[in-house]
Enzyme design. Structure first.
Site, PDB file in Angstrom:
ATOM      1  N   LYS A 156      12.066   2.726  22.752  1.00 28.75           N
ATOM      2  CA  LYS A 156      13.119   1.758  23.069  1.00 28.75           C
ATOM      3  C   LYS A 156      14.425   2.492  23.366  1.00 28.75           C
ATOM      4  O   LYS A 156      15.148   2.157  24.307  1.00 28.75           O
ATOM      5  CB  LYS A 156      13.300   0.772  21.908  1.00 28.75           C
ATOM      6  CG  LYS A 156      12.148  -0.206  21.801  1.00 28.75           C
ATOM      7  CD  LYS A 156      12.082  -0.930  20.477  1.00 28.75           C
ATOM      8  CE  LYS A 156      10.772  -1.709  20.359  1.00 28.75           C
ATOM      9  NZ  LYS A 156      10.551  -2.284  19.047  1.00 28.75           N
ATOM     10  N   GLN A 207      13.241  -3.112  13.344  1.00 28.71           N
ATOM     11  CA  GLN A 207      11.848  -2.730  13.601  1.00 28.71           C
ATOM     12  C   GLN A 207      10.955  -3.178  12.429  1.00 28.71           C
ATOM     13  O   GLN A 207      11.231  -2.870  11.279  1.00 28.71           O
ATOM     14  CB  GLN A 207      11.770  -1.203  13.790  1.00 28.71           C
ATOM     15  CG  GLN A 207      10.402  -0.705  14.188  1.00 28.71           C
ATOM     16  CD  GLN A 207       9.949  -1.187  15.563  1.00 28.71           C
ATOM     17  OE1 GLN A 207      10.714  -1.206  16.521  1.00 28.71           O
ATOM     18  NE2 GLN A 207       8.695  -1.615  15.664  1.00 28.71           N
ATOM     19  N   ASP A 260      14.785  -9.602  20.296  1.00 34.57           N
ATOM     20  CA  ASP A 260      13.341  -9.621  20.067  1.00 34.57           C
ATOM     21  C   ASP A 260      12.783 -11.047  20.164  1.00 34.57           C
ATOM     22  O   ASP A 260      11.577 -11.243  20.285  1.00 34.57           O
ATOM     23  CB  ASP A 260      13.062  -9.129  18.632  1.00 34.57           C
ATOM     24  CG  ASP A 260      12.307  -7.805  18.632  1.00 34.57           C
ATOM     25  OD1 ASP A 260      11.818  -7.422  19.697  1.00 34.57           O
ATOM     26  OD2 ASP A 260      12.216  -7.188  17.561  1.00 34.57           O
TER      27      ASP A 260
END
Ligand code: NAP
Length: 302
Positions: free
Chosen positions: A74, A118, A141
């Site tokens: 990312k 994460q 997300d």
């Protein structure tokens, strides 16, 4: 496939199942690169005009090897596009309260456009609480219940990146979804359920299946589009699909030799499918591009 993009790759013309068709590899990597190039150009014009560049903060708790790799990918994509990315590495001994406090700081920072924590998190931290704490506008997300709710009433804002990326990829290849039978295998909150909803919004007739589904094969054999997201290496064999089905493989698994494989037995299914995503190079790169896309979108709206 006259409308298919230049990077469409032919697999076979006549298959051993007696069908005649052209199997096309859905090249997620090529399309994801193209999208990232477009974002890079957009961000470059902002830089020229003195506009603040987008900033993504990724919070990584602990030393999970898989998570380290995902976070690095990312960060690499964010750098390539030319915006700021900051990885906030916290020890796995961080308390839940400390983590929530850290998220609040980023929520309040007007220079932060996207926040991603994460997953998975250590057991002593409540994932649901963490996701709820992220400002839903900065939830790139798309996991926040506010964003999930918007998606399920048909007014999406930030979307879970993996299913969103799949829809973008299918559209790029002009794959018709309206009126088609779509079967999703897996019902997780981050992939299976939102995948079903996004296909429904494209007017597909959707069936979501899971580990308690009976006669799975009978259901998948009726499908024009099959999306597999179960986390079982090479589970879906050719006898699960009908001739010419579109097959999307979300799975990422290591086989006995340590090789990355999807949930689909690619060699045999690709001979029967009309379109298929490979692993690697299919869904994974699209997920990252959608994350970048949703971060840039926040800055664009400012
Ligand atoms: P998950 O939360 O573990 O969910 C797995 C789902 O599969 C569950 O709904 C489970 O059913 C169902 N399932 C398991 N075995 C099954 C079987 N034999 N038949 C039918 N359904 C079955 O997994 P996830 O987070 O959705 O991820 C799925 C896979 O996608 C994993 O390999 C993951 O690494 C990968 N992934 C890839 C990306 C990417 O960007 N490429 C992103 C996210 C995930 P129950 O609900 O009944 O238990």
């Amino acid at each position: 496939f006259s409308g298919s993009p230049f990077y469409a790759k032919m697999i076979v013309c006549v298959n051993k199942f007696g069908g005649v068709f052209v199997g096309v590899k859905l090249d997620g990597r090529a399309f994801a690169d193209k999208l990232q190039e477009e974002l890079k150009q957009e961000v470059a014009t902002w830089k020229e005009n003195g506009k603040r560049l987008p900033k993504l903060v990724v919070i990584l708790v602990g030393e999970d090897v898989g998570s380290q790799v995902y976070v690095r990918n990312k960060e690499r994509a964010a750098k390539k596009i030319g915006f700021y990315s900051q990885i906030d590495r916290l020890s796995d001994e961080v308390t839940e309260a400390e983590l929530l406090e850290r998220i609040q700081q980023y929520n309040n920072d007007p220079e932060v456009d996207g926040i991603l924590v994460q997953l998975p998190l250590p057991k002593h931290i409540d994932e649901e609480k963490v996701i709820l704490t992220i400002d839903s506008k900065k939830d790139v997300d798309g996991f926040h219940p506010m964003n999930m709710g918007k998606l399920f009433i048909g007014k999406p804002d930030k979307m879970p990146c993996t299913p969103y990326g799949i829809i973008r990829l299918l559209k790029e290849y002009n794959i018709e979804m309206a009126g088609k039978n779509a079967v999703v295998i897996g019902r997780s909150n981050i992939v299976g359920k939102p995948m079903g909803q996004l296909l429904l919004m494209e007017d597909a007739t959707v069936t979501i299946t899971h580990s308690r589904t009976q006669n799975l094969k009978e259901i998948t054999k009726q499908a024009d589009i099959v999306v597999v997201a179960i986390g079982r290496g090479e589970f879906l064999t050719a006898d699960y699909i009908k001739e010419g089905a579109v097959v999307v493989d979300v799975g990422m698994n290591r086989n006995a030799e340590g090789k990355l494989v999807g949930d689909v037995k690619f060699d045999e299914v690709s001979e029967k499918a009309s379109f298929i995503t490979p692993v690697p190079g299919g869904v994974g790169p699209m997920t990252i591009s959608m994350l970048m896309d949703q971060t840039v979108a926040n800055r664009r709206e400012d």
